[in-house]
Design a protein around this motif. Structure first.
Motif: not given
Length: 424
Positions: A63-87
């Motif tokens: 929940s904290t570390s994905i902010v860095k991913q958001f800033s680097e790949t903003p168009l991929n936010i949806k899939n990032i969040i869905r993958s994190v929730i499944a995990f």
């Protein structure tokens, strides 16, 4: 371009959204101490500490570390969040099974509360809204639920006097919040790409140091309560927990500032003014935490007497010590986020390890000598050394120490471009 108005408004919305800390952590706890036996209060707060520690392994630092991913790949936010929730859902099932095997025979409170871990991933949705400085999108719904369930918990507690029913309501509360967050998220992600493949290994690699440091941090921030319960009994735990609830009940306010500045710092990590933004954040956090600590210290006995009654008056001495942790926690939250942005993964682990070892050793010594007062002293000393003073140890964090030291005296630290550009 940073808009001061957006920052202030988002900090306010975030702070208001964290009123659950006040509602369930203080208001409800006041009723709990008034109408429930100290032994039951001690067992309940002990179970909460167990769940808090378990929750770290479910969130996995994502929940904290994905902010860095958001800033680097903003168009991929949806899939990032869905993958994190499944995990996180899978991790929650594993942790629930572990807790059941270890507590099902003697602690029903732990078993019921453990199922709230399934809905811990709602924090990921909040991270998405906080990152976009739109905390208000989830604030109103969450606050309404929290107010209603808190009232319901109080009514059930007064009517039945049974803490088990309260635990069931807490479980339902977490489930409803998750479902609402899920619906709101689905309405706000249509602009993001749904076909970009997520590099989840990279996400986990970034999150793992956060997991390690977070797990160590939560253990040593809760180890005092675990040790008080096991060394001094459930009634001593009730006294200690009552002081901790008050000293931590207002943390949501400075953490609102921290959360809003996190996205700003992440998006300006290569800017020459980065540390000036960091200094501004420290000053704003201290302008909240220091006055609050002074006021609570001066009126601790009155607060305890009014809220909990004279039977808890021993908690006042604990409160006067423990409340100063808020100043350290506020600054440390900023430092922790700086470590994530700058890539100082190992340093966050080292700091947490120092704090854990110090707290355990000091608790063993001081609880035996001073009882619950010793636990409060142990926590304050260990956090001061691990989360503040330790920044002097490493060359890369000495400028952070200077910034935060000056901010304690409300002095703006003007950082030169040379220092700013040498932070990486």
């Amino acid at each position: 371009m940073i808009k001061s108005k957006d920052l202030t408004l988002n900090s306010l919305w975030f702070a208001l959204s964290k009123l659950n800390t006040l509602l369930s952590g203080v208001v409800f706890f006041v009723i709990l101490t008034r109408y429930i036996d100290k032994g039951v209060v001690g067992a309940f707060t002990y179970a909460q500490s167990i769940i808090a520690i378990s929750a770290v392994f479910v969130s996995f630092g994502l929940s904290t570390s994905i902010v860095k991913q958001f800033s680097e790949t903003p168009l991929n936010i949806k899939n990032i969040i869905r993958s994190v929730i499944a995990f996180q859902m899978i991790a929650a099932f594993v942790v629930i099974v572990f807790l059941y095997l270890n507590f099902h025979e003697n602690n029903l409170i732990v078993i019921i509360l453990s199922f709230t871990l399934l809905f811990k991933c709602s924090e990921v949705f909040k991270t998405f809204f906080d990152y976009n400085l739109s905390s208000k999108k989830y604030y109103k719904a969450e606050l309404l639920i929290l107010v209603l369930t808190t009232i319901f918990k109080i009514i059930v507690l007064l009517y039945t006097g049974d803490i088990i029913f309260v635990c069931v309501i807490i479980l339902l509360e977490s489930m409803v919040i998750f479902l609402i967050m899920l619906r709101m998220f689905n309405k706000n992600v249509s602009m993001y790409n749904n076909s970009v493949k997520v590099n989840f290994k990279e996400i986990l690699r970034d999150a793992f140091p956060v997991l390690i440091s977070s797990s160590i941090f939560i253990i040593y921030s809760r180890v005092d309560q675990l040790m008080v319960y096991n060394m001094s009994g459930d009634e001593s735990q009730a006294l200690y927990a009552s002081a901790v609830k008050l000293s931590e009940g207002w943390y949501f306010i400075p953490l609102g500032v921290v959360t809003s500045y996190y996205s700003i710092l992440a998006n300006n990590k290569n800017d020459d003014n980065y540390f000036n933004y960091f200094s501004d954040a420290c000053l704003k956090v201290n302008s909240i935490t220091i006055p609050a600590a002074i006021l609570i210290t001066l009126f601790s006995k009155q607060l305890i007497s009014i809220l909990y009654g004279d039977s808890y008056i021993e908690s006042a001495a604990i409160l006067t010590i423990h409340v100063w942790n808020g100043v350290i926690i506020g600054l440390s939250s900023l430092t922790f986020r700086h470590f994530i942005i700058a890539g100082y993964r190992k340093l966050s682990i080292y700091r947490a390890l120092i704090g854990l070892l110090l707290n355990i050793v000091l608790n063993f010594i001081l609880i035996k000598q001073f009882g619950v007062i010793g636990a409060a002293i142990s926590t304050l000393i260990s956090q001061f050394i691990a989360l503040f003073l330790s920044n002097l140890i490493w060359k890369t964090t000495r400028n952070i120490f200077l910034i935060q030291l000056k901010s304690l005296f409300f002095i703006k630290y003007r950082v030169s471009n040379e220092i700013c550009t040498s932070r990486q």
